[in-house]
Each structure stands twice: as C-alpha cells, then as structure tokens.
Design a protein around this motif. Structure first.
Motif, short mmCIF file in Angstrom:
data_model
loop_
_atom_site.label_atom_id
_atom_site.label_comp_id
_atom_site.label_asym_id
_atom_site.label_seq_id
_atom_site.Cartn_x
_atom_site.Cartn_y
_atom_site.Cartn_z
N THR A 111 0.85 -1.19 0.00
CA THR A 111 0.00 0.00 0.00
C THR A 111 0.89 1.24 0.00
O THR A 111 1.87 1.31 0.73
CB THR A 111 -0.90 0.02 1.25
N SER B 199 -3.83 0.31 -3.05
CA SER B 199 -3.25 -1.02 -2.92
C SER B 199 -3.50 -1.79 -4.20
O SER B 199 -4.41 -1.47 -4.97
CB SER B 199 -3.91 -1.77 -1.75
N TYR C 207 -2.51 -3.21 3.50
CA TYR C 207 -3.81 -3.52 2.88
C TYR C 207 -4.75 -2.32 2.96
O TYR C 207 -5.94 -2.46 3.24
CB TYR C 207 -4.43 -4.76 3.53
#
Length: 125
Positions: free
Chosen positions: A33, A52, A104
């Motif tokens: 990310t 992401s 994430y």
C-alpha cells in the motif's frame, strides 16, 4: 536504505488544484500500500488516501473530508504514487506525508513503517 520523497506542495488559492508526487527508492513497493496522510498545526495526523494492488485489481481509499475532490494513483514501473487535489479548501492546509508499507489500505498511521519528510500545502481563502 528506503526513501520516500514528496514533491508538488505549495501555495494555492481556494478552489485551485495541486498535484503531489512521491518517489520511492531503496525497494519496490508494487505489492504494498502507498498513500498519504496530512497534519495541520495542532492537529493529529489525518488519513487522506491509500492505494493497494492485488494482481490486476487496484483498490483506493479516501478520507471522508477529501472524497470526490482528491484522486490517488500509482505507477509501479516508476515506484511512485501521486495525489491529484482539486477544489482545494483552506482546511486542506497541512503538511502532506507519503507513506508505504504492507497494510492492505490501512487508514491508521501507526501501521506504516515508511514515511517521507512531508511537503507543505497551503490553501488561501
């Protein structure tokens, strides 16, 4: 050594636009990310946006205060992330930080290991 270097900050009038860029070096973040936080004087760091990638699918996330005005993008070949900021408001004034890590798409600053030095964005009324 991992480095994140932001550019593109400056002074703009309300309603104007700026584009921030962040160049990463020292490792590849193509599967991590990347994103942006900001901090105004006397305030806590605020989540702005994150992007992401999971294979061919790209996920983006925005803070409530910037939804519909800011757009995040990334170029994995160049190891960069950008933030297009439109319809800027005086309350967008802050130091903007580029971040990266395998989170994430987290909106929590403590989950990011890598931070840039920050770039100042000032929006005048």
């Amino acid at each position: 050594q991992v480095r994140l270097v932001e550019s593109g900050g400056g002074l703009v009038q309300a309603g104007g636009s700026l584009r921030l860029s962040c160049a990463a070096s020292g490792r590849t973040f193509s599967t991590d990310t990347m994103g942006w936080f900001r901090q105004a004087p006397g305030k806590e760091r605020e989540f702005v946006s994150a992007i992401s990638q999971n294979g061919p699918v790209t996920y983006t996330r925005y803070g409530d205060s910037v939804k519909g005005r800011f757009t995040i993008s990334r170029d994995n070949a160049k190891n960069t992330v950008s933030l297009q900021m439109n319809s800027l408001k005086p309350e967008d004034t802050a130091v903007y930080y580029c971040v990266a890590d395998q989170t994430y798409g987290s909106r929590w600053p403590n989950e990011y290991k890598y931070w840039g030095q920050g770039t100042q964005v000032t929006v005048s009324s």
